[in-house]
Write a protein that holds these residues in place. Sequence first.
Motif, PDB file in Angstrom:
ATOM      1  N   SER A 211       0.852  -1.184   0.000  1.00 27.95           N
ATOM      2  CA  SER A 211       0.000   0.000   0.000  1.00 27.95           C
ATOM      3  C   SER A 211       0.892   1.239   0.000  1.00 27.95           C
ATOM      4  N   PHE A 212       0.255   2.394  -0.015  1.00 31.62           N
ATOM      5  CA  PHE A 212       0.985   3.661  -0.054  1.00 31.62           C
ATOM      6  C   PHE A 212       0.882   4.344   1.310  1.00 31.62           C
ATOM      7  N   ASP A 213       1.397   3.675   2.334  1.00 33.32           N
ATOM      8  CA  ASP A 213       1.243   4.177   3.699  1.00 33.32           C
ATOM      9  C   ASP A 213       2.047   5.455   3.931  1.00 33.32           C
ATOM     10  N   ARG A 214       3.283   5.490   3.456  1.00 34.42           N
ATOM     11  CA  ARG A 214       4.105   6.686   3.669  1.00 34.42           C
ATOM     12  C   ARG A 214       3.469   7.905   3.021  1.00 34.42           C
ATOM     13  N   SER A 215       2.976   7.743   1.818  1.00 33.42           N
ATOM     14  CA  SER A 215       2.318   8.856   1.137  1.00 33.42           C
ATOM     15  C   SER A 215       1.056   9.269   1.885  1.00 33.42           C
ATOM     16  N   LEU A 216       0.344   8.298   2.411  1.00 30.50           N
ATOM     17  CA  LEU A 216      -0.868   8.607   3.178  1.00 30.50           C
ATOM     18  C   LEU A 216      -0.538   9.451   4.400  1.00 30.50           C
ATOM     19  N   PHE A 217       0.537   9.117   5.099  1.00 26.76           N
ATOM     20  CA  PHE A 217       0.918   9.892   6.280  1.00 26.76           C
ATOM     21  C   PHE A 217       1.279  11.331   5.908  1.00 26.76           C
ATOM     22  N   VAL A 218       1.939  11.510   4.777  1.00 27.87           N
ATOM     23  CA  VAL A 218       2.296  12.863   4.346  1.00 27.87           C
ATOM     24  C   VAL A 218       1.043  13.669   4.016  1.00 27.87           C
ATOM     25  N   VAL A 219       0.080  13.030   3.358  1.00 26.66           N
ATOM     26  CA  VAL A 219      -1.163  13.733   3.024  1.00 26.66           C
ATOM     27  C   VAL A 219      -1.938  14.080   4.295  1.00 26.66           C
ATOM     28  N   LEU A 220      -1.989  13.160   5.242  1.00 27.85           N
ATOM     29  CA  LEU A 220      -2.665  13.459   6.506  1.00 27.85           C
ATOM     30  C   LEU A 220      -1.970  14.593   7.245  1.00 27.85           C
ATOM     31  N   ASP A 221      -0.662  14.641   7.151  1.00 32.36           N
ATOM     32  CA  ASP A 221       0.073  15.739   7.777  1.00 32.36           C
ATOM     33  C   ASP A 221      -0.215  17.066   7.076  1.00 32.36           C
ATOM     34  N   SER A 222      -0.563  17.001   5.793  1.00 30.64           N
ATOM     35  CA  SER A 222      -0.876  18.225   5.051  1.00 30.64           C
ATOM     36  C   SER A 222      -2.177  18.868   5.516  1.00 30.64           C
ATOM     37  N   LEU A 223      -2.993  18.135   6.253  1.00 34.28           N
ATOM     38  CA  LEU A 223      -4.235  18.719   6.769  1.00 34.28           C
ATOM     39  C   LEU A 223      -3.953  19.881   7.709  1.00 34.28           C
ATOM     40  N   ALA A 224      -2.810  19.839   8.379  1.00 33.84           N
ATOM     41  CA  ALA A 224      -2.447  20.902   9.316  1.00 33.84           C
ATOM     42  C   ALA A 224      -1.482  21.903   8.702  1.00 33.84           C
ATOM     43  N   CYS A 225      -1.356  21.904   7.381  1.00 31.00           N
ATOM     44  CA  CYS A 225      -0.436  22.829   6.716  1.00 31.00           C
ATOM     45  C   CYS A 225      -0.927  24.269   6.885  1.00 31.00           C
ATOM     46  N   VAL A 247     -12.834   4.751   5.904  1.00 29.92           N
ATOM     47  CA  VAL A 247     -12.386   4.983   7.283  1.00 29.92           C
ATOM     48  C   VAL A 247     -11.377   3.917   7.704  1.00 29.92           C
ATOM     49  N   ALA A 248     -11.723   2.659   7.493  1.00 24.50           N
ATOM     50  CA  ALA A 248     -10.816   1.574   7.877  1.00 24.50           C
ATOM     51  C   ALA A 248      -9.533   1.608   7.063  1.00 24.50           C
ATOM     52  N   ARG A 249      -9.648   1.970   5.812  1.00 24.93           N
ATOM     53  CA  ARG A 249      -8.468   2.022   4.949  1.00 24.93           C
ATOM     54  C   ARG A 249      -7.490   3.101   5.401  1.00 24.93           C
ATOM     55  N   ILE A 250      -8.009   4.192   5.957  1.00 19.52           N
ATOM     56  CA  ILE A 250      -7.144   5.267   6.434  1.00 19.52           C
ATOM     57  C   ILE A 250      -6.572   4.938   7.809  1.00 19.52           C
ATOM     58  N   LEU A 251      -7.395   4.360   8.675  1.00 19.51           N
ATOM     59  CA  LEU A 251      -6.957   4.110  10.047  1.00 19.51           C
ATOM     60  C   LEU A 251      -6.073   2.872  10.174  1.00 19.51           C
ATOM     61  N   VAL A 254      -2.311   3.503  10.369  1.00 17.57           N
ATOM     62  CA  VAL A 254      -2.000   4.262  11.584  1.00 17.57           C
ATOM     63  C   VAL A 254      -2.040   3.354  12.802  1.00 17.57           C
ATOM     64  N   LEU A 255      -3.074   2.523  12.898  1.00 17.24           N
ATOM     65  CA  LEU A 255      -3.193   1.617  14.043  1.00 17.24           C
ATOM     66  C   LEU A 255      -2.108   0.550  14.023  1.00 17.24           C
ATOM     67  N   LEU A 256      -1.772   0.050  12.844  1.00 13.54           N
ATOM     68  CA  LEU A 256      -0.698  -0.942  12.761  1.00 13.54           C
ATOM     69  C   LEU A 256       0.630  -0.352  13.216  1.00 13.54           C
ATOM     70  N   LEU A 257       0.827   0.928  12.927  1.00 11.42           N
ATOM     71  CA  LEU A 257       2.056   1.584  13.362  1.00 11.42           C
ATOM     72  C   LEU A 257       2.069   1.775  14.872  1.00 11.42           C
ATOM     73  N   LEU A 258       0.917   2.104  15.437  1.00  9.13           N
ATOM     74  CA  LEU A 258       0.842   2.334  16.880  1.00  9.13           C
ATOM     75  C   LEU A 258       0.847   1.036  17.681  1.00  9.13           C
ATOM     76  N   LEU A 259       0.401  -0.052  17.076  1.00  4.38           N
ATOM     77  CA  LEU A 259       0.280  -1.320  17.792  1.00  4.38           C
ATOM     78  C   LEU A 259       1.409  -2.288  17.463  1.00  4.38           C
ATOM     79  N   GLN A 260       2.536  -1.777  17.012  1.00  8.28           N
ATOM     80  CA  GLN A 260       3.675  -2.652  16.753  1.00  8.28           C
ATOM     81  C   GLN A 260       4.169  -3.264  18.061  1.00  8.28           C
ATOM     82  N   PRO A 261       4.729  -4.470  18.004  1.00  7.27           N
ATOM     83  CA  PRO A 261       5.220  -5.107  19.244  1.00  7.27           C
ATOM     84  C   PRO A 261       6.251  -4.270  19.989  1.00  7.27           C
ATOM     85  N   LYS A 262       7.016  -3.450  19.278  1.00 13.20           N
ATOM     86  CA  LYS A 262       8.026  -2.634  19.949  1.00 13.20           C
ATOM     87  C   LYS A 262       7.401  -1.594  20.874  1.00 13.20           C
TER      88      LYS A 262
END
Length: 315
Positions: A211-225, A247-251, A254-262
């Motif tokens: 998927s295009f997760d990195r690009s998605l994060f940049v676009v979401l960050d652009s909301l606060a530009c 909604v699920a496709r966007i979240l 993000v959730l996978l990044l927050l719920l990593q085992p680390k």
Amino acid sequence: CREAFAAACHLLLDCATFPVYLSEEETEQLCATLFQLPGAGDSSFPSWLKSLMTICCCVTDCYLQNVAISTLLEVINHSQSLALVIEDKMKRYKSSGHNPFFGKLQMVTVPPIAPGILKVIAEKTDFYQRVARVLWNQLNKETREHHVTCVELFYRLHCLAPTANICEDIICHALLDPDKGTRLEALFRFSVIWHLTREIQGSRVTSHNRSFDRSLFVVLDSLACTDGAISAAAQGWLVRALSLGDVARILEPVLLLLLQPKTQRTSIHCLKQENSADDWHRWFNRKKTSFREASAGPEPQESGSEEHLPLSQFT
């Protein structure tokens, strides 16, 4: 000219899947040479492969480029799959010490592009980057008639590329470009990719599902530009995506990044238990050492200090 080229590419795909009959010696020789890297010269590169690579990167006709890219990606995918099958089969024969085709002819589908050549293309050339740039440039507002085909090819390239960063880097660099016009154009192109890949990603027909997760994060960050035009463009994409049930496709990323085992938290109770076990272990080792010293000495000496259990065991 276009129809003739498309017919030639179709014929190439048919020939690439045509099997051959090989003896045991020929099969072993094929496996021995198949995974070797080509020499310093380019004589090992087939002429049709060099021609297709040139058309993919250098021709200005979008239709011819897309046909060439589609054909070459299909051949690459087919070659990778066949190479994995042949390699796995030979490993199983060597480990078992028995070849069921001993002394018999074997039907083999030879990869049209040898794994060694694919490795050279991936590591020694910028072919994947060039094709990604070509497809990204086709997503402008003047060539809307090619958008569906272009996005399909871009996603196939994204899944077949050696790394997921090849296509993502191009998108992210455009989204973060200092020029405002370039960023707005990149947001438009990302929106096209996002909406047209909705059905493609749902089918999951490719060997790699990226998927295009990195690009998605940049676009979401652009909301606060702070730039109103950029934030408005990002909000427009988000409103449309949410209205189409993404909604699920966007979240999900993000959730996978927050719920990593680390990032997993450890219970304080578990930490207390671990510390308790460590205290017992250290106390037991000290007692064994003191017992050995007492038995080795001529006379046991009374110690004014008494060994105590760790206080944490009684609290």
